[in-house]
Structures are given as C-alpha cells and as structure tokens.
Design an enzyme around this catalytic site. Structure first.
Site, short mmCIF file in Angstrom:
data_model
loop_
_atom_site.label_atom_id
_atom_site.label_comp_id
_atom_site.label_asym_id
_atom_site.label_seq_id
_atom_site.Cartn_x
_atom_site.Cartn_y
_atom_site.Cartn_z
N ARG A 36 42.34 38.98 36.27
CA ARG A 36 40.93 39.74 37.05
C ARG A 36 40.11 40.37 36.00
O ARG A 36 38.85 40.38 36.08
CB ARG A 36 41.44 41.08 37.70
CG ARG A 36 40.48 41.88 38.56
CD ARG A 36 41.06 42.98 39.35
NE ARG A 36 39.97 43.39 40.61
CZ ARG A 36 39.53 44.59 40.17
NH1 ARG A 36 39.47 45.12 39.24
NH2 ARG A 36 38.75 44.87 41.31
N ILE A 62 33.20 43.07 43.48
CA ILE A 62 34.62 42.54 43.46
C ILE A 62 35.37 43.58 44.04
O ILE A 62 35.32 44.69 43.77
CB ILE A 62 35.12 42.38 41.99
CG1 ILE A 62 36.58 41.63 42.16
CG2 ILE A 62 35.00 43.36 40.84
CD1 ILE A 62 37.15 40.99 40.68
N SER A 63 36.23 43.19 45.08
CA SER A 63 36.82 44.27 45.88
C SER A 63 37.94 44.89 45.38
O SER A 63 38.56 44.31 44.23
CB SER A 63 37.38 43.52 47.38
OG SER A 63 36.60 42.83 47.90
N GLN A 64 38.52 46.06 45.44
CA GLN A 64 39.46 46.81 44.91
C GLN A 64 40.69 46.06 45.06
O GLN A 64 41.00 45.30 46.19
CB GLN A 64 39.62 48.25 45.69
CG GLN A 64 40.61 49.00 45.20
CD GLN A 64 40.76 50.29 46.19
OE1 GLN A 64 39.73 50.48 47.01
NE2 GLN A 64 41.57 51.08 45.78
#
Ligand code: SAH
Length: 214
Positions: A36, A62-64
């Site tokens: 990530r 960017i999503s959790q």
C-alpha cells in the site's frame, strides 16, 4: 521498494483488520500482499499502514484498508470472477481484487488519476483492464460481470450496474448522501430480481455521474 519494515507494518495492519472483524483469510492475505505504501506519496510513506483513508490528488482518497477489506469480503470473490470496479482512484482496491484471483475491469472518471494508475500498476506487475469514463454506465462491452464494486458514495444505484450483473452475481455499493452512506449489497436472483442487504454506515467521496461532472 518493499522491504522488511513495510512487510512488518503490513502484517500489523492485517492483524488489526482481523480484530476489527474481517474474517476472510483470502482477503486478509490479499491485503498482506499489496504494498500500500507504493500508492501513497513518498513523503507520507510512514502513514500508509495506518487504517486511514489518504489523499491521492484530484480531491480523491485511497479508501481506508478496513473499508477495502469489508467491501472485498462482501464480494466473496472466486478465482476467475469477472469484476467491474467503479472508481479506480489509486488502483489499490483493484490490486487487492487481482490478488484474490479476479479478472478486473476498473473505471475512473478523473483523467489524471486514470493516467497515473495506468502507468503505475503495470510497473508493480498488476494488470487490471483500466478505462477512463463514467462508471455509472457500467461497461456494456465487457458485461456481464460476476461482481460489481462501487468505491464511491452513490446517491442511487445506477440501473446499468444492475443490468450488467450475471444472475447469481453480487453488487456492492455504498448508498446515501454526501456525508454518509449505507453499505449495500444486491444479489441478482433473476433477470430483474434482486435481494438487498445493508451493512452499516461508511463515508466515501461522492460518485458523480456524467451530468454532474462540469
Ligand atoms: N478504489 C479506489 C478508491 C478511490 S475513491 C482506491 O482503491 O484508491 C473513489 C473514486 O471514484 C475517485 O477516484 C473518483 O474520482 C471516482 N469516481 C467518482 N465518480 C465516478 C464515476 N461516475 N465513474 C468513475 N469513477 C468515479
């Protein structure tokens, strides 16, 4: 590029997702595999393995990781599933789907984010099919899909996404207003029959259809 420190932090992130209720070992393993930190600006690398969303430019995030894991778990990916993702963003979620063995088609409306993902993902050996356009229209040329995933907050469920699902397929979409959306799944039980389930509140950047692009 991906050293022991990153791998250690990733392992801790995965442990925390398990503690927060993610049960699918396949999903946890996929999160454990995708670096990530490479999807986030170098200067903020140390924040990459916190369970937080993060800005990726063009006003998007960017999503959790918890949200990525939660949506991935709801999709119940089987190897070889054809999956349509709306909202490529950084491309991180698409890579998690690839790790799960899906054949991924992903659409992004922001040209700049699309270009960045299209250049970057193949460099780290991930090759989803990427498109620039309005995901609310789905991807009729490549339909039908086993699974459809929307990674932006939708004011309503776009009809083409329902139509382009196979019978037996699953649509995962957060539905609500700009601040708050309810994670929703539709399972297609017949040509125009769906079973709906809801899974609690989330907060995504908005899904904007072409009429509202400006
Ligand atoms: N899945 C992404 C999360 C990105 S946030 C990741 O893993 O990084 C949601 C993304 O949806 C944003 O990049 C936004 O630009 C995009 N988006 C919003 N409306 C869209 C639409 N109608 N079609 C395609 N993409 C859209």
């Amino acid at each position: 590029m991906d050293n022991y420190k990153h791998r250690g932090l990733r392992k801790r992130l995965v442990d925390s997702l398990r503690e927060k209720g993610i049960k699918s070992e396949a999903v946890l393993e996929a999160i454990n595999s995708v670096p990530r930190h490479l999807f986030i600006d170098n200067a903020f690398e140390s924040l990459a393995y916190r369970d937080k969303p993060f800005p990726i430019g063009s006003g998007q995030t960017i999503s959790q990781p918890y949200t990525v894991a939660f949506q991935s778990e709801l999709l119940n990916i089987k190897k070889g599933d054809r999956v349509l993702e709306i909202g490529t963003g950084s491309g991180y979620q698409a890579c998690v789907l690839l790790e799960l063995g899906a054949k991924v088609f992903t659409i992004e409306r922001h040209k700049q984010l699309y270009n960045t993902a299209r250049t970057f993902l193949p460099k780290i050996k991930y090759k989803p099919n990427m498109f620039h356009g309005d995901g609310c229209l789905g991807m009729p040329t490549y339909a039908p899909f086993d699974k459809v995933l929307v990674t932006a907050g939708a004011p309503y469920i776009p009809e083409p996404l329902k139509e382009q699902l196979k019978v037996g397929g699953i649509l995962v979409i957060p539905v609500g207003n700009v601040e708050n959306q309810v994670m929703t799944t539709l399972i297609k039980t017949g040509a125009s029959d769906y079973t709906k389930k809801e899974y609690g509140d989330f907060s995504f950047v908005p899904l904007l259809d072409e009429r509202s692009w400006g």
